[in-house]
Design an enzyme around this catalytic site. Structure first.
Site, PDB file in Angstrom:
ATOM      1  CG  ASP A 128      -0.283  -0.464   2.500  1.00  0.00           C
ATOM      2  OD1 ASP A 128       0.961  -0.387   2.574  1.00  0.00           O
ATOM      3  OD2 ASP A 128      -0.980  -0.897   3.418  1.00  0.00           O
ATOM      4  CD  GLU A 166      -8.771   0.651   8.020  1.00  0.00           C
ATOM      5  OE1 GLU A 166      -8.708  -0.297   8.835  1.00  0.00           O
ATOM      6  OE2 GLU A 166      -8.183   1.740   8.199  1.00  0.00           O
ATOM      7  CG  ASN A 221      -8.731  -1.978  12.167  1.00  0.00           C
ATOM      8  OD1 ASN A 221      -7.786  -2.542  11.613  1.00  0.00           O
ATOM      9  ND2 ASN A 221      -9.304  -0.888  11.662  1.00  0.00           N
ATOM     10  CG  HIS A 266      -5.682  -2.476   8.904  1.00  0.00           C
ATOM     11  ND1 HIS A 266      -5.855  -1.352   9.683  1.00  0.00           N
ATOM     12  CD2 HIS A 266      -4.350  -2.535   8.640  1.00  0.00           C
ATOM     13  CE1 HIS A 266      -4.687  -0.782   9.884  1.00  0.00           C
ATOM     14  NE2 HIS A 266      -3.751  -1.469   9.266  1.00  0.00           N
TER      15      HIS A 266
HETATM   16  C1  GLP Z   1      -0.358   0.064   8.538  1.00  0.00           C
HETATM   17  C2  GLP Z   1       0.003  -0.703   7.267  1.00  0.00           C
HETATM   18  C3  GLP Z   1      -0.239  -2.170   7.437  1.00  0.00           C
HETATM   19  C4  GLP Z   1       0.431  -2.642   8.710  1.00  0.00           C
HETATM   20  C5  GLP Z   1      -0.197  -1.963   9.880  1.00  0.00           C
HETATM   21  C6  GLP Z   1       0.390  -2.383  11.220  1.00  0.00           C
HETATM   22  O1  GLP Z   1      -1.706   0.326   8.626  1.00  0.00           O
HETATM   23  N1  GLP Z   1      -0.695  -0.235   6.131  1.00  0.00           N
HETATM   24  O2  GLP Z   1       0.245  -2.871   6.314  1.00  0.00           O
HETATM   25  O3  GLP Z   1       0.305  -4.021   8.834  1.00  0.00           O
HETATM   26  O4  GLP Z   1       0.017  -0.575   9.706  1.00  0.00           O
HETATM   27  O5  GLP Z   1       1.349  -1.484  11.615  1.00  0.00           O
HETATM   28  P1  GLP Z   1       2.293  -1.610  12.866  1.00  0.00           P
HETATM   29  O6  GLP Z   1       3.251  -2.689  12.544  1.00  0.00           O
HETATM   30  O7  GLP Z   1       2.947  -0.266  12.975  1.00  0.00           O
HETATM   31  O8  GLP Z   1       1.429  -1.950  14.022  1.00  0.00           O
END
Ligand code: GLP
Length: 253
Positions: free
Chosen positions: A79, A155, A148, A150
Site C-alpha cells: 500500500d 479495513e 482492528n 486490517h
Molecule cells: C499500517 C500498514 C499495514 C500494517 C499496519 C500495522 O496500517 N498499512 O500494512 O500491517 O500498519 O502497523 P504496525 O506494525 O505499525 O502496528
C-alpha cells in the site's frame, strides 16, 4: 488462486509463537532469506509498519554479511498513502528506501508501490495489478496486522474479493500511524492491494507482535471468515504462516 466470495474452503494456517518480538522478526527474516536464496528472482510482497522494522534490519544485516543478495528480486509493497509525494518522509516509498532498499542490492527499478499521487486512481490501481501479473505474481507476501484486523489498508468491511483500489482509512488506523508523521498529519486515504489481490500470492507470511494485536490475532484465527476482521480472509489461503510473539498470541484459542 481464485477465491469464491461466498463459500471459501477454510484452511488451518501454520502458527509459530516466538518468545518475543525480536525472535519473531528474526524468524520472518530468515524465512525471506531462505526464499530468496532458493529463488534469486523471487517476487516479494512487502509491508510497512513498526512491526516490520526489525525484519528489514535483519535483512540489511544479512546482506551486509554476504548471506543474501536481492539483486534478482522484484518487490511490490502492499500500500501507499494517497496525495503524498514519494519524497515525503511519511510515505511508504521513502520509508522502504530508508529501511531497506537503500541498504541492499535490489534494483530500485524493480521496487514497486501503488501510485498514490496519480490523478486517475482507478487506472493506477489497475496498472499495479497488471504489473504484479507481468512480474509472474507474488511468491511470498509479507503481512502485518492492524489493531482492528486490517491487512494492507483493507479495513473492516472490505470484501474478500477486493482488488487494488483507493480506500478511506479508519480513524483508529489514522491514530495508530500518527507517530510516523512529524506533523501528525496522516493522509485520510490510501491505495492498497485488495484482499483478493493478497490471496493470490503463492505463500503468505504474517507477523504480529505485541498485546495491541492480540484481539486481532484471535479473530483472524478463530476459524470463520468475517469482513469484521479482514485478516480472517487469510483462512481461505492454503499456504499461510503466522509468526507471532507471546503477547500477540495471548488471546489465541
Ligand atoms: C499500517 C500498514 C499495514 C500494517 C499496519 C500495522 O496500517 N498499512 O500494512 O500491517 O500498519 O502497523 P504496525 O506494525 O505499525 O502496528
Amino acid at each position: 488462486m481464485p477465491v469464491s466470495s461466498t463459500t471459501p474452503v477454510i484452511h488451518t494456517p501454520a502458527r509459530h509463537v516466538m518468545e518475543n518480538s525480536h525472535a519473531a522478526a528474526e524468524r520472518v527474516a530468515r524465512s525471506i532469506i531462505e526464499t530468496v536464496r532458493q529463488k534469486p528472482r523471487t517476487v516479494l510482497g512487502l509491508a510497512t509498519g513498526a512491526t516490520m522494522e526489525p525484519v528489514y534490519r535483519h535483512l540489511v544485516a544479512a546482506h551486509a554479511g554476504g548471506a543474501v543478495s536481492f539483486a534478482g528480486v522484484t518487490s511490490f509493497n502492499l500500500d501507499e498513502y494517497a496525495n503524498l509525494a514519494p519524497t515525503h518522509p511519511g510515505s511508504y516509498r521513502s520509508t522502504m528506501n530508508r529501511l531497506f532498499f537503500d541498504h541492499v542490492d535490489i534494483d530500485p527499478g524493480k521496487t514497486f508501490l501503488p501510485d498514490g499521487q496519480s490523478r486517475d486512481r482507478r487506472a493506477a490501481a489497475q496498472a499495479y495489478e497488471a504489473a504484479i501479473v507481468a512480474a509472474g505474481g507474488i511468491d511470498l507476501q509479507l503481512l502485518g496486522l492492524g489493531g482492528n484486523g486490517h491487512i494492507g489498508f483493507n479495513e473492516p468491511g472490505s470484501a474478500l474479493s477486493s482488488r487494488t483500489r483507493q480506500v478511506a482509512l479508519h480513524i483508529s488506523t489514522i491514530e495508530a500511524n500518527r507517530g510516523f508523521f512529524a506533523d501528525g498529519a496522516v493522509p485520510a486515504e490510501a491505495i492498497t492491494m485488495g484482499i483478493g489481490t493478497i490471496l493470490e500470492a503463492r505463500r503468505i507470511l504474517v507477523l504480529a507482535t505485541g498485546s495491541r494485536k492480540a484481539a486481532a490475532v484471535r479473530s483472524a484465527l478463530y476459524g470463520t471468515i468475517t469482513e469484521n476482521c479482514p485478516a480472517s480472509a487469510l483462512l481461505a489461503h492454503p499456504s499461510v504462516t503466522w509468526i507471532v510473539d507471546r503477547d500477540a498470541a495471548s488471546l489465541m484459542a
